[in-house]
Design a protein around this motif. Structure first.
Motif, short mmCIF file in Angstrom:
data_model
loop_
_atom_site.label_atom_id
_atom_site.label_comp_id
_atom_site.label_asym_id
_atom_site.label_seq_id
_atom_site.Cartn_x
_atom_site.Cartn_y
_atom_site.Cartn_z
N GLN A 135 0.36 5.13 4.53
CA GLN A 135 0.36 3.68 4.71
C GLN A 135 0.21 3.10 3.30
OE1 GLN A 135 -1.67 0.14 7.13
NE2 GLN A 135 -3.24 1.47 6.26
N MET A 136 1.17 2.30 2.91
CA MET A 136 1.12 1.74 1.57
C MET A 136 1.39 0.25 1.65
SD MET A 136 3.22 2.89 -1.82
CE MET A 136 2.66 4.59 -1.85
N TRP A 138 -0.35 -3.99 2.13
CA TRP A 138 -1.43 -4.90 2.54
C TRP A 138 -1.56 -4.92 4.06
CZ3 TRP A 138 -4.08 -7.88 -1.23
CH2 TRP A 138 -3.56 -7.77 -2.53
N ASN A 139 -2.80 -4.77 4.51
CA ASN A 139 -3.05 -4.82 5.94
C ASN A 139 -4.35 -5.60 6.17
OD1 ASN A 139 -2.94 -4.35 8.72
ND2 ASN A 139 -2.30 -2.20 8.45
N TRP A 163 -6.51 -9.84 4.22
CA TRP A 163 -5.60 -8.78 3.79
C TRP A 163 -6.19 -8.00 2.62
CZ3 TRP A 163 -1.09 -8.03 6.46
CH2 TRP A 163 -0.61 -9.08 7.24
N TYR A 165 -5.43 -4.18 0.14
CA TYR A 165 -4.38 -3.24 -0.24
C TYR A 165 -4.79 -1.79 0.05
CZ TYR A 165 -0.66 -0.97 -2.78
OH TYR A 165 0.43 -0.20 -3.09
N VAL A 167 -3.55 2.42 0.30
CA VAL A 167 -2.57 3.49 0.11
C VAL A 167 -3.27 4.80 0.44
CG1 VAL A 167 -2.90 3.33 -2.41
CG2 VAL A 167 -1.04 4.67 -1.49
N TYR A 186 -2.97 0.42 12.35
CA TYR A 186 -1.75 1.05 11.84
C TYR A 186 -1.36 2.15 12.81
CZ TYR A 186 1.78 2.59 8.51
OH TYR A 186 2.97 2.90 7.89
N LYS A 208 -7.52 -3.73 -6.12
CA LYS A 208 -6.10 -4.08 -6.10
C LYS A 208 -5.82 -5.13 -5.04
CE LYS A 208 -5.03 -2.08 -9.47
NZ LYS A 208 -4.38 -2.84 -10.57
N ALA A 210 -6.64 -8.46 -5.06
CA ALA A 210 -6.69 -9.84 -5.54
C ALA A 210 -8.05 -10.49 -5.25
CB ALA A 210 -5.52 -10.63 -4.97
#
Lengths: 225, 259
Positions: A135-136, A138-139, A163, A165, A167, A186, A208, A210
């Motif tokens: 899974q890469m 924003w979720n 949201w 980030y 990975v 997911y 990562k 923000a």
């Protein structure tokens, strides 16, 4: 506010984690803690807070952590996990659990549960495309009640379902649902943040993510469990 | 639900951001840190820096750029262009990159991807594929499809792009950055057949690139091309559209985006 140790055990890139923690610390103004990136067990023991990052394969991370300073770094991390605010990130979160399916690797056993691989090999998303692993991207993260009350204090000021980030190919499955501090969808809903006592840890990367990610680090630096 | 990502791409040479058409005719587009900060404010999901510097002397100029961007902009940063070794990965990650993109070096020695992925993890290893639809003799010999090109799109490596993408994912690439050489710089939209063929073939995320001229092209890349992320340069650089506008359009077409 004292000193924050970002644990450097030779795995992957700590620069983005340390930069974000420094950025968050500076935003606290006069009370800004000193941020050090270190593998020195004495420095970890002297720190008031500890950030445990992790990147790459969990087996490599565990090996490097175990072998650093003849096991003294690992001992210092265990002491921190028992005594002061500790924040794990990504594999740094996964290592807190008992065991990972990734190369059948034992973890630190600081939180009961296992780390599982996404089982999405033949699954399709609602739009007909296949689920990708890792899974890469924003979720959203749903905030869970902490100790039967409001969401964990490290979420302060961050909207529910914000949201972040991600990975990763593996995710935590805590044995005790009360340790789930955040969850994400997911293919199925999985635990994307864990917490107990003085420990808070995320599968996603606040460094990562923000503004919301920086808020999480700021909150961690102020957190008094 | 995982959002589809919008990734502005910054071509960098000599410490500046530039944009070319079909890999030539470079135009100066501004200071990398300022542009990165602006895109972050607009809601860019990641940033990709492509180092198009031709000489190894100029190559290291990208390291201070990545360092300064990474200290101010807290979203994922990918760096590609001229990456040749596992040690290049280390240097770029240490400068603040989150992912490193291989292209020609992976074609020259595919095992490099396995080595880099085992050392640093699949999450930070991207393989960029420049693909061109087969024509003429190649089409007659091999049937319809796309071939992999290297050296800035000048050299046909006679590898099938879909098979190559699949092999790179098996070797440990965590993501595929797929550029249509036919569409790059044309503003006529992604090669959607190519995008979909690769996206359906590999288990890892695919970033569509090359040809975006309008916002609907980005949405088409996701809905018709089944891309996990879309990359564009000129429509954002020259102020035609903001990332925010792109996300609003994608959301209006039912695509999950981070807003």
């Amino acid at each position: 506010m004292g000193r924050v140790a970002v644990i450097d055990y030779g795995m992957g890139n700590l620069r983005s984690v340390s930069q974000a923690v420094i950025h968050a610390a500076q935003a606290l103004g006069g009370a800004a803690p000193e941020v050090i990136v270190t593998a020195d067990p004495a420095a970890v023991r002297a720190a008031d807070r500890v950030v445990l990052p992790g990147q790459g394969a969990m087996r490599d991370c565990m090996r490097e952590l175990r072998e650093a300073h003849d096991g003294e770094l690992l001992a210092a991390v265990r002491e921190a996990a028992a005594s002061k605010p500790l924040m794990g990130v990504c594999v740094g979160m996964q290592m807190l659990l008992d065991h990972s399916e990734e190369q059948d690797t034992p973890g630190l056993g600081l939180m009961p549960g296992r780390v599982l691989r996404f089982r999405l090999d033949d699954a399709l998303q609602p739009d007909g495309s296949r689920y990708k692993v890792p899974q890469m991207g924003w979720n959203r993260v749903r905030q869970h009640a902490f100790q039967g009350g409001a969401p964990h204090p490290v979420w302060a000021g961050v909207p529910d379902e914000a949201w972040f980030y991600f990975v990763h190919s593996y995710h935590a499955a805590p044995a005790d649902a009360a340790h789930t501090a955040g969850s994400t969808e997911y293919g199925a809903r999985f635990t994307s943040a864990v917490a107990r006592d003085n420990i808070f840890a995320t599968q996603f990367h606040p460094e990562k993510s923000a503004a919301h990610g920086l808020a999480l680090y700021r909150n961690f630096l102020r957190w008094r469990p | 639900m995982l959002a589809k990502r919008i990734i502005p791409c910054l071509d960098v040479t000599g410490g500046r951001v530039v944009k070319g058409i079909n890999f030539v005719e470079l135009r100066d587009a501004g200071d990398p840190v300022e542009i990165a900060a602006r895109y972050n404010e607009q809601g860019a999901d990641e940033l990709t820096f492509l180092d198009i510097t031709a000489t190894s002397d100029g190559r290291d100029l990208i390291l201070p750029i990545i360092e300064s961007v990474a200290s101010q902009v807290f979203i994922p940063l990918t760096v590609g262009g001229g990456v040749r070794s596992v040690d290049d990965v280390r240097r770029l990650l240490n400068a603040g990159a989150d992912k490193v993109s291989f292209n020609s070096a992976a074609v020259a020695r595919p095992e490099l991807i396995r080595e880099a992925s085992e050392r640093y993890g699949a999450q930070c290893i991207v393989v960029a594929i420049d693909a061109k639809r087969r024509t003429g003799e190649d089409l007659a010999a091999k049937g319809p499809g796309w071939d992999v090109y290297t050296h800035g799109g000048r050299k046909n490596m006679h590898l099938d792009a879909v098979a190559w993408a699949r092999q790179m994912a098996e070797f440990g690439a965590g993501e595929i950055l797929l550029t249509s050489m036919d569409r790059d710089g044309t503003r006529s939209g992604f090669d959607l057949d190519l995008t979909r063929a690769v996206s359906d073939a590999v288990p890892v995320p695919v970033i569509a690139s090359g040809g975006v001229g309008k916002l609907d092209d980005l949405a088409d890349g996701v809905t018709l091309g089944r891309a996990d992320a879309v990359l564009a340069a000129s429509i954002f650089h020259y102020g035609d559209h903001t990332v925010g506008e792109a996300k609003a359009l994608m959301a209006s077409r039912g695509i999950p985006v981070r807003q």
